[in-house]
Write a protein that holds these residues in place. Structure first.
Motif, PDB file in Angstrom:
ATOM      1  N   ALA A  56       0.847  -1.188   0.000  1.00 38.00           N
ATOM      2  CA  ALA A  56       0.000   0.000   0.000  1.00 38.00           C
ATOM      3  C   ALA A  56       0.881   1.237   0.000  1.00 38.00           C
ATOM      4  O   ALA A  56       2.056   1.192   0.399  1.00 38.00           O
ATOM      5  N   TRP A  57       0.311   2.349  -0.440  1.00 38.36           N
ATOM      6  CA  TRP A  57       1.046   3.612  -0.454  1.00 38.36           C
ATOM      7  C   TRP A  57       0.058   4.753  -0.246  1.00 38.36           C
ATOM      8  O   TRP A  57      -1.088   4.706  -0.699  1.00 38.36           O
ATOM      9  N   SER A  58       0.495   5.773   0.486  1.00 39.03           N
ATOM     10  CA  SER A  58      -0.346   6.908   0.822  1.00 39.03           C
ATOM     11  C   SER A  58       0.382   8.195   0.457  1.00 39.03           C
ATOM     12  O   SER A  58       1.569   8.362   0.757  1.00 39.03           O
ATOM     13  N   HIS A  59      -0.312   9.107  -0.211  1.00 41.55           N
ATOM     14  CA  HIS A  59       0.253  10.409  -0.566  1.00 41.55           C
ATOM     15  C   HIS A  59      -0.281  11.446   0.413  1.00 41.55           C
ATOM     16  O   HIS A  59      -1.489  11.561   0.592  1.00 41.55           O
ATOM     17  N   LYS A  60       0.626  12.203   1.052  1.00 42.64           N
ATOM     18  CA  LYS A  60       0.248  13.170   2.078  1.00 42.64           C
ATOM     19  C   LYS A  60       0.888  14.522   1.783  1.00 42.64           C
ATOM     20  O   LYS A  60       2.066  14.598   1.421  1.00 42.64           O
ATOM     21  N   CYS A  61       0.102  15.585   1.942  1.00 37.65           N
ATOM     22  CA  CYS A  61       0.600  16.953   1.807  1.00 37.65           C
ATOM     23  C   CYS A  61       0.211  17.736   3.054  1.00 37.65           C
ATOM     24  O   CYS A  61      -0.936  17.663   3.504  1.00 37.65           O
ATOM     25  N   TRP A  62       1.189  18.465   3.598  1.00 42.15           N
ATOM     26  CA  TRP A  62       0.986  19.219   4.830  1.00 42.15           C
ATOM     27  C   TRP A  62       0.970  20.722   4.525  1.00 42.15           C
ATOM     28  O   TRP A  62       1.832  21.228   3.804  1.00 42.15           O
ATOM     29  N   ASP A  63      -0.004  21.436   5.110  1.00 41.06           N
ATOM     30  CA  ASP A  63      -0.047  22.903   5.065  1.00 41.06           C
ATOM     31  C   ASP A  63      -0.125  23.421   6.494  1.00 41.06           C
ATOM     32  O   ASP A  63      -1.050  23.048   7.240  1.00 41.06           O
ATOM     33  N   LEU A  64       0.807  24.268   6.874  1.00 35.60           N
ATOM     34  CA  LEU A  64       0.808  24.855   8.217  1.00 35.60           C
ATOM     35  C   LEU A  64      -0.290  25.919   8.296  1.00 35.60           C
ATOM     36  O   LEU A  64      -0.321  26.845   7.480  1.00 35.60           O
ATOM     37  N   ILE A  65      -1.213  25.785   9.272  1.00 36.88           N
ATOM     38  CA  ILE A  65      -2.308  26.753   9.412  1.00 36.88           C
ATOM     39  C   ILE A  65      -2.297  27.437  10.784  1.00 36.88           C
ATOM     40  O   ILE A  65      -3.031  28.406  11.007  1.00 36.88           O
ATOM     41  N   ASN A  66      -1.452  26.965  11.696  1.00 34.10           N
ATOM     42  CA  ASN A  66      -1.268  27.617  12.997  1.00 34.10           C
ATOM     43  C   ASN A  66       0.149  27.322  13.443  1.00 34.10           C
ATOM     44  O   ASN A  66       0.543  26.156  13.546  1.00 34.10           O
ATOM     45  N   ASP A  67       0.922  28.377  13.701  1.00 33.78           N
ATOM     46  CA  ASP A  67       2.338  28.191  14.051  1.00 33.78           C
ATOM     47  C   ASP A  67       2.585  28.100  15.541  1.00 33.78           C
ATOM     48  O   ASP A  67       3.732  28.178  16.005  1.00 33.78           O
ATOM     49  N   GLY A  68       1.528  27.920  16.314  1.00 27.64           N
ATOM     50  CA  GLY A  68       1.666  27.848  17.760  1.00 27.64           C
ATOM     51  C   GLY A  68       1.368  29.166  18.448  1.00 27.64           C
ATOM     52  O   GLY A  68       1.066  29.192  19.634  1.00 27.64           O
ATOM     53  N   LEU A  69       1.431  30.265  17.690  1.00 24.85           N
ATOM     54  CA  LEU A  69       1.109  31.588  18.220  1.00 24.85           C
ATOM     55  C   LEU A  69      -0.288  32.036  17.807  1.00 24.85           C
ATOM     56  O   LEU A  69      -0.869  32.918  18.429  1.00 24.85           O
ATOM     57  N   GLY A  70      -0.798  31.402  16.740  1.00 27.01           N
ATOM     58  CA  GLY A  70      -2.132  31.749  16.270  1.00 27.01           C
ATOM     59  C   GLY A  70      -2.315  31.306  14.830  1.00 27.01           C
ATOM     60  O   GLY A  70      -1.361  30.894  14.159  1.00 27.01           O
ATOM     61  N   PRO A  71      -3.563  31.384  14.321  1.00 19.85           N
ATOM     62  CA  PRO A  71      -3.822  30.989  12.936  1.00 19.85           C
ATOM     63  C   PRO A  71      -3.050  31.853  11.945  1.00 19.85           C
ATOM     64  O   PRO A  71      -2.840  33.055  12.172  1.00 19.85           O
ATOM     65  N   ILE A  72      -2.625  31.236  10.878  1.00 21.91           N
ATOM     66  CA  ILE A  72      -1.919  31.917   9.800  1.00 21.91           C
ATOM     67  C   ILE A  72      -2.493  31.450   8.464  1.00 21.91           C
ATOM     68  O   ILE A  72      -3.149  30.414   8.406  1.00 21.91           O
ATOM     69  N   PRO A  73      -2.287  32.235   7.382  1.00 20.37           N
ATOM     70  CA  PRO A  73      -2.687  31.728   6.059  1.00 20.37           C
ATOM     71  C   PRO A  73      -1.958  30.420   5.765  1.00 20.37           C
ATOM     72  O   PRO A  73      -0.786  30.251   6.133  1.00 20.37           O
ATOM     73  N   ALA A  74      -2.659  29.497   5.143  1.00 19.61           N
ATOM     74  CA  ALA A  74      -2.079  28.180   4.882  1.00 19.61           C
ATOM     75  C   ALA A  74      -0.758  28.304   4.145  1.00 19.61           C
ATOM     76  O   ALA A  74      -0.663  28.964   3.101  1.00 19.61           O
ATOM     77  N   ALA A  75       0.283  27.690   4.714  1.00 21.18           N
ATOM     78  CA  ALA A  75       1.635  27.730   4.136  1.00 21.18           C
ATOM     79  C   ALA A  75       2.086  26.307   3.860  1.00 21.18           C
ATOM     80  O   ALA A  75       2.155  25.482   4.777  1.00 21.18           O
ATOM     81  N   ALA A  76       2.382  26.003   2.601  1.00 23.34           N
ATOM     82  CA  ALA A  76       2.733  24.636   2.209  1.00 23.34           C
ATOM     83  C   ALA A  76       4.032  24.192   2.861  1.00 23.34           C
ATOM     84  O   ALA A  76       5.042  24.902   2.818  1.00 23.34           O
ATOM     85  N   GLU A  77       4.006  23.011   3.479  1.00 19.87           N
ATOM     86  CA  GLU A  77       5.210  22.416   4.049  1.00 19.87           C
ATOM     87  C   GLU A  77       5.798  21.331   3.150  1.00 19.87           C
ATOM     88  O   GLU A  77       6.927  20.890   3.383  1.00 19.87           O
ATOM     89  N   GLY A  78       5.053  20.897   2.143  1.00 19.48           N
ATOM     90  CA  GLY A  78       5.553  19.865   1.247  1.00 19.48           C
ATOM     91  C   GLY A  78       4.739  18.584   1.339  1.00 19.48           C
ATOM     92  O   GLY A  78       3.830  18.448   2.162  1.00 19.48           O
ATOM     93  N   CYS A  79       5.074  17.633   0.467  1.00 21.05           N
ATOM     94  CA  CYS A  79       4.350  16.359   0.358  1.00 21.05           C
ATOM     95  C   CYS A  79       5.335  15.199   0.424  1.00 21.05           C
ATOM     96  O   CYS A  79       6.533  15.365   0.163  1.00 21.05           O
ATOM     97  N   HIS A  80       4.824  14.045   0.751  1.00 20.83           N
ATOM     98  CA  HIS A  80       5.630  12.828   0.689  1.00 20.83           C
ATOM     99  C   HIS A  80       4.713  11.621   0.517  1.00 20.83           C
ATOM    100  O   HIS A  80       3.499  11.696   0.724  1.00 20.83           O
ATOM    101  N   ASP A  81       5.313  10.498   0.113  1.00 15.19           N
ATOM    102  CA  ASP A  81       4.602   9.217  -0.002  1.00 15.19           C
ATOM    103  C   ASP A  81       4.998   8.323   1.159  1.00 15.19           C
ATOM    104  O   ASP A  81       6.184   8.182   1.465  1.00 15.19           O
ATOM    105  N   ALA A  82       3.996   7.735   1.791  1.00 17.87           N
ATOM    106  CA  ALA A  82       4.228   6.754   2.852  1.00 17.87           C
ATOM    107  C   ALA A  82       3.902   5.383   2.274  1.00 17.87           C
ATOM    108  O   ALA A  82       2.764   5.126   1.881  1.00 17.87           O
ATOM    109  N   THR A  83       4.895   4.516   2.184  1.00 21.99           N
ATOM    110  CA  THR A  83       4.715   3.215   1.530  1.00 21.99           C
ATOM    111  C   THR A  83       5.118   2.086   2.472  1.00 21.99           C
ATOM    112  O   THR A  83       5.881   2.283   3.430  1.00 21.99           O
ATOM    113  N   GLY A  84       4.625   0.898   2.179  1.00 24.08           N
ATOM    114  CA  GLY A  84       4.987  -0.265   2.978  1.00 24.08           C
ATOM    115  C   GLY A  84       4.059  -1.435   2.724  1.00 24.08           C
ATOM    116  O   GLY A  84       3.269  -1.440   1.774  1.00 24.08           O
TER     117      GLY A  84
END
Length: 257
Positions: A56-84
């Motif tokens: 199986a394999w899963s495609h995941k993309c992360w967008d940062l929406i809160n940096d710990g101080l408060g909500p922020i405009p969505a900022a792309a962190e990148g994508c990766h494949d999780a396989t196994g």
């Protein structure tokens, strides 16, 4: 004249004796007609239980929406494949009407799908893992005797784990876990190789959508454990390809004339 009379008498006597001799012969024995030809056809009806395994394999993309101080405009962190790999079991019930086959099935799989990428925002290594997958589906298929082609669809659930690591030191910074529900569609082909046994191949695609995931500190870099650190919107889908073996009970064979 006497010879002609004697010859005539002999012919008449022979003609009278012939029917009597025929009557004394045994009657011709009665032979039963052979039974009609019967062909055994495979019946997919019944409960079944089985095992499956594959990849199986899963495609995941992360967008940062809160940096710990408060909500922020969505900022792309990148994508990766999780396989196994994945392995598990299924249980279900099918019923056959003519060549149509209908069914319900529940499937549970252990999985080891891992992947990571370097965050474009924090510089940390974002890591994800899926360690369990569940499917609850209905099936519609078409059978050619002991061969079955089917499609399926329904609900899907995954057990997801997320981690971030400082790349230079390899020390974990924060984490998050979730149980995510979505939808699944799939298709498969199955062959009956014995009255109660079948083997098949199945491909499934899981639509797991977007979820907002909150991260908490693990207690490193001077941040107390359990402290809220960030929120990411994580998009995910999963593909599975498995080989299946099933044992079925309940009406394996039907006679067809």
């Amino acid at each position: 004249m006497k010879k002609i009379l004697l010859g005539t008498v002999a012919l008449v006597a022979l003609g009278l004796a012939a029917p009597a001799s025929a009557a004394d012969l045994a009657a011709r024995p009665y032979t039963k007609a052979p039974p009609p030809m019967v062909a055994a056809i495979y019946d997919w009806s019944g409960f079944y239980i089985g095992l499956n395994g594959g990849g199986a394999w899963s495609h995941k993309c992360w967008d940062l929406i809160n940096d710990g101080l408060g909500p922020i405009p969505a900022a792309a962190e990148g994508c990766h494949d999780a396989t196994g790999g994945t392995v598990g079991g299924q249980i279900g019930y099918r019923w056959q009407a003519s060549s149509w086959v209908f069914g319900l099935e529940a499937q549970g799989n252990w999985a080891d799908l891992k992947g990571s990428n370097t965050s474009l925002q924090s510089g940390f290594r974002n890591e994800s893992k899926i360690d369990a997958i569940g499917l609850f589906t209905g099936q519609v298929g078409w059978a050619w005797n002991n061969a079955l082609l089917y499609v399926k669809g329904g609900a899907a659930v995954t057990s997801d784990h997320y981690r971030t690591f400082d790349i230079p030191t390899g020390i974990q910074f924060d984490r998050a876990n979730e149980t995510r529900w979505g939808a699944v569609v799939g298709a498969g082909v199955e062959f009956g190789f014995a009255p109660n046994w079948s083997v098949g191949f199945e491909y499934d695609h899981l639509f797991m959508g977007d979820r907002n995931v909150d991260f908490t500190a693990v207690g490193t870099f001077g941040v107390p454990a359990g402290t809220f650190t960030a929120s990411d919107r994580i998009r995910q889908d999963v593909d599975m390809a498995t080989v299946r073996v099933n044992y079925r009970w309940g009406g394996p064979v039907v006679a067809k004339y």
